[in-house]
Design a protein around this motif. Structure first.
Motif, PDB file in Angstrom:
ATOM      1  N   LEU A  95       0.767  -1.231  -0.062  1.00 54.53           N
ATOM      2  CA  LEU A  95      -0.024   0.072   0.079  1.00 54.53           C
ATOM      3  C   LEU A  95       0.797   1.401   0.120  1.00 54.53           C
ATOM      4  CD1 LEU A  95      -2.480  -0.926   2.732  1.00 54.53           C
ATOM      5  CD2 LEU A  95      -2.989  -0.928   0.255  1.00 54.53           C
ATOM      6  N   PRO A  96       0.441   2.415  -0.364  1.00 56.07           N
ATOM      7  CA  PRO A  96       1.137   3.714  -0.231  1.00 56.07           C
ATOM      8  C   PRO A  96       1.220   3.794   1.401  1.00 56.07           C
ATOM      9  CG  PRO A  96      -0.836   3.825  -1.821  1.00 56.07           C
ATOM     10  CD  PRO A  96      -0.808   2.436  -1.165  1.00 56.07           C
ATOM     11  N   GLU A  97       2.281   4.410   1.413  1.00 55.63           N
ATOM     12  CA  GLU A  97       2.457   4.653   3.110  1.00 55.63           C
ATOM     13  C   GLU A  97       1.350   5.260   4.019  1.00 55.63           C
ATOM     14  OE1 GLU A  97       4.699   3.905   6.549  1.00 55.63           O
ATOM     15  OE2 GLU A  97       4.659   3.074   4.675  1.00 55.63           O
ATOM     16  N   ASP A  98       0.797   6.342   3.584  1.00 49.88           N
ATOM     17  CA  ASP A  98      -0.309   6.929   4.116  1.00 49.88           C
ATOM     18  C   ASP A  98      -1.331   5.971   4.368  1.00 49.88           C
ATOM     19  OD1 ASP A  98      -1.056   7.332   1.593  1.00 49.88           O
ATOM     20  OD2 ASP A  98      -1.983   9.251   1.757  1.00 49.88           O
ATOM     21  N   ALA A  99      -1.728   5.091   3.352  1.00 46.94           N
ATOM     22  CA  ALA A  99      -2.922   4.362   3.449  1.00 46.94           C
ATOM     23  C   ALA A  99      -2.503   3.104   4.086  1.00 46.94           C
ATOM     24  CB  ALA A  99      -3.042   3.519   1.776  1.00 46.94           C
ATOM     25  N   ARG A 100      -1.444   2.616   4.305  1.00 47.73           N
ATOM     26  CA  ARG A 100      -0.778   1.594   5.339  1.00 47.73           C
ATOM     27  C   ARG A 100      -0.807   1.964   6.506  1.00 47.73           C
ATOM     28  NH1 ARG A 100       3.821  -0.750   8.081  1.00 47.73           N
ATOM     29  NH2 ARG A 100       5.015   1.374   7.419  1.00 47.73           N
ATOM     30  N   ARG A 101      -0.695   3.393   6.847  1.00 48.73           N
ATOM     31  CA  ARG A 101      -0.728   3.868   8.331  1.00 48.73           C
ATOM     32  C   ARG A 101      -2.274   3.930   8.797  1.00 48.73           C
ATOM     33  NH1 ARG A 101       4.212   8.464   8.176  1.00 48.73           N
ATOM     34  NH2 ARG A 101       5.729   7.017   7.766  1.00 48.73           N
ATOM     35  N   LEU A 102      -2.778   4.418   7.687  1.00 44.43           N
ATOM     36  CA  LEU A 102      -4.364   4.662   7.975  1.00 44.43           C
ATOM     37  C   LEU A 102      -4.898   3.056   8.456  1.00 44.43           C
ATOM     38  CD1 LEU A 102      -6.880   6.380   8.105  1.00 44.43           C
ATOM     39  CD2 LEU A 102      -7.099   6.061   5.679  1.00 44.43           C
ATOM     40  N   ALA A 116      -8.101   8.722  13.367  1.00 43.59           N
ATOM     41  CA  ALA A 116      -7.028   8.111  12.735  1.00 43.59           C
ATOM     42  C   ALA A 116      -6.571   9.173  11.516  1.00 43.59           C
ATOM     43  CB  ALA A 116      -7.256   6.846  11.906  1.00 43.59           C
ATOM     44  N   ALA A 117      -7.573   9.812  11.032  1.00 43.09           N
ATOM     45  CA  ALA A 117      -7.450  11.018  10.044  1.00 43.09           C
ATOM     46  C   ALA A 117      -6.806  12.115  10.799  1.00 43.09           C
ATOM     47  CB  ALA A 117      -8.813  11.445   9.402  1.00 43.09           C
ATOM     48  N   ALA A 118      -7.043  12.363  11.911  1.00 44.62           N
ATOM     49  CA  ALA A 118      -6.470  13.406  12.597  1.00 44.62           C
ATOM     50  C   ALA A 118      -4.777  13.443  12.790  1.00 44.62           C
ATOM     51  CB  ALA A 118      -7.204  13.904  14.088  1.00 44.62           C
ATOM     52  N   THR A 126     -11.459  12.326   2.727  1.00 43.12           N
ATOM     53  CA  THR A 126     -10.224  11.529   2.009  1.00 43.12           C
ATOM     54  C   THR A 126      -9.878  10.203   2.664  1.00 43.12           C
ATOM     55  OG1 THR A 126      -9.384  13.675   1.429  1.00 43.12           O
ATOM     56  CG2 THR A 126      -7.902  11.974   1.413  1.00 43.12           C
ATOM     57  N   ALA A 127      -9.845  10.289   4.108  1.00 45.81           N
ATOM     58  CA  ALA A 127      -9.481   9.247   4.947  1.00 45.81           C
ATOM     59  C   ALA A 127     -10.384   7.987   4.518  1.00 45.81           C
ATOM     60  CB  ALA A 127      -9.415   9.293   6.359  1.00 45.81           C
ATOM     61  N   VAL A 128     -11.827   8.222   4.399  1.00 41.36           N
ATOM     62  CA  VAL A 128     -12.677   7.190   4.015  1.00 41.36           C
ATOM     63  C   VAL A 128     -12.461   6.400   2.931  1.00 41.36           C
ATOM     64  CG1 VAL A 128     -15.373   7.014   3.489  1.00 41.36           C
ATOM     65  CG2 VAL A 128     -14.699   8.217   5.467  1.00 41.36           C
ATOM     66  N   GLU A 129     -11.929   7.376   1.776  1.00 42.74           N
ATOM     67  CA  GLU A 129     -11.681   6.893   0.280  1.00 42.74           C
ATOM     68  C   GLU A 129     -10.414   6.014   0.287  1.00 42.74           C
ATOM     69  OE1 GLU A 129     -11.458  10.183  -2.049  1.00 42.74           O
ATOM     70  OE2 GLU A 129     -13.797  10.815  -2.109  1.00 42.74           O
ATOM     71  N   ARG A 130      -9.630   6.490   1.052  1.00 50.37           N
ATOM     72  CA  ARG A 130      -8.266   5.870   1.041  1.00 50.37           C
ATOM     73  C   ARG A 130      -8.262   4.373   2.087  1.00 50.37           C
ATOM     74  NH1 ARG A 130      -3.703  10.509   1.680  1.00 50.37           N
ATOM     75  NH2 ARG A 130      -4.290  11.560   0.025  1.00 50.37           N
ATOM     76  N   LEU A 131      -9.034   4.436   2.935  1.00 55.36           N
ATOM     77  CA  LEU A 131      -9.105   3.221   3.949  1.00 55.36           C
ATOM     78  C   LEU A 131     -10.037   2.381   2.955  1.00 55.36           C
ATOM     79  CD1 LEU A 131      -8.888   1.765   6.438  1.00 55.36           C
ATOM     80  CD2 LEU A 131     -11.063   2.855   7.414  1.00 55.36           C
ATOM     81  N   ASN A 132     -10.986   2.771   2.509  1.00 52.02           N
ATOM     82  CA  ASN A 132     -11.696   1.617   1.505  1.00 52.02           C
ATOM     83  C   ASN A 132     -11.104   0.958   0.400  1.00 52.02           C
ATOM     84  OD1 ASN A 132     -14.183   2.010   3.037  1.00 52.02           O
ATOM     85  ND2 ASN A 132     -15.093   3.595   1.633  1.00 52.02           N
ATOM     86  N   ASP A 133     -10.162   1.949  -0.158  1.00 53.54           N
ATOM     87  CA  ASP A 133      -9.381   1.370  -1.266  1.00 53.54           C
ATOM     88  C   ASP A 133      -8.102   0.539  -0.575  1.00 53.54           C
ATOM     89  OD1 ASP A 133      -8.719   1.424  -3.984  1.00 53.54           O
ATOM     90  OD2 ASP A 133      -6.714   2.576  -3.384  1.00 53.54           O
ATOM     91  N   ALA A 134      -7.739   0.666   0.383  1.00 58.62           N
ATOM     92  CA  ALA A 134      -6.736  -0.178   1.214  1.00 58.62           C
ATOM     93  C   ALA A 134      -7.333  -1.353   1.637  1.00 58.62           C
ATOM     94  CB  ALA A 134      -6.202   0.488   2.408  1.00 58.62           C
TER      95      ALA A 134
END
Length: 274
Positions: A95-102, A116-118, A126-134
């Motif tokens: 995963l992209p690093e920010d998505a992995r951390r999320l 987690a977004a904070a 944005t966090a919702v989209e990235r988490l769903n994709d991750a």
């Protein structure tokens, strides 16, 4: 009690409260770095900073600030975890690093998504989209493609239903060695369920040997002749489930095969589903 004594007491209480977060920090730092010693070193460094920084200690939710500090420390080192043979860790590392951390903050640390977004400085949308994709990417990478080699149509159907019920894919069923090898070449499965006695006098042991010769492929034997491997000294080819079997036995064996690191020198046991 004068103001200085009161301030000192409050400071000690806040430091004590910080220490309550250490188990969570160590767990996240290990997942973040992939190295227990490096992770513990990270935790020690940020706690030293937190205990000497009044603005850090006064935060209402220090746990979130500590997670953020761990991420910042990792960023200063341009850190990414070392390659892992473990399928879950490998899927996360892709995963992209920010998505992995999320993903880690929500799924491992059990933080609400807005927290987690904070921590990551992301808008919630944005966090919702990235988490769903991750989650989608991890799920796809952990989906095994399974070949079933079984000449009894009813048993083959039952095995296929069990595999699909677990969320994995069936690339096909084959009653003979030729058909099994043709399917394996066309679909590159990540796991095979093999009977030993097959149609046309074929033998699942020979299928397993040929699959291993062509490329590493974990196999599970599902057979009414469970002693045959041991008699030939071939237990290393794969685990055996005797017939009649239960679905629980099949599910447990598949789970162990999917989440066990690949053999040294072989490709990963689980790859993205075809």
């Amino acid at each position: 009690m004068d103001r200085r004594a009161n301030t000192s007491t409050n400071r000690e209480e806040r430091i004590h409260n910080l220490m309550a977060h250490v188990p969570y920090l160590r767990r996240y730092a290990l997942a973040l770095t992939g190295d227990p010693d490096l992770g513990d070193g990270f935790v020690t460094r940020i706690l030293d900073d937190a205990m000497t920084a009044d603005d850090f200690i006064r935060l209402e939710n220090p746990r979130l600030a500590l997670y953020a500090a761990l991420n910042e420390l990792a960023d200063t080192m341009a850190l990414r975890p070392a390659p892992s043979p473990r399928p879950v860790e490998a899927a996360l590392a892709a995963l992209p690093e920010d998505a992995r951390r999320l993903y880690l903050l929500v799924s491992l640390e059990d933080l609400p998504l807005h927290d987690a977004a904070a921590v990551l400085g992301l808008p919630v949308e944005t966090a919702v989209e990235r988490l769903n994709d991750a989650r989608r990417q991890v799920r796809e990478r952990l989906t095994a493609t399974i070949l079933i080699v079984e000449d009894d149509a009813i048993i083959a159907f039952d095995l296929a239903e069990t595999v699909r019920g677990m969320g994995h894919m069936v690339c096909g069923t084959a009653p003979t060695m030729d058909e099994a090898l043709t399917l394996a070449a066309a679909h590159t499965p990540t796991l095979a369920l093999l009977d030993i006695r097959l149609a046309e006098g074929d033998n699942g042991i020979e299928v397993a040997r040929e699959l291993r010769r062509r490329r590493f492929l974990p196999v599970i034997f599902v057979t009414a002749f469970p002693d045959e491997l041991a008699k030939r000294g071939l237990e290393h080819l794969g685990p055996v489930i005797p017939k009649p079997f239960t679905r629980d036995q099949i599910e447990q064996a598949i789970t162990r095969a999917v989440f066990t690191p690949a053999e040294s020198g072989g490709p990963a046991a689980v790859s993205p589903a075809a």
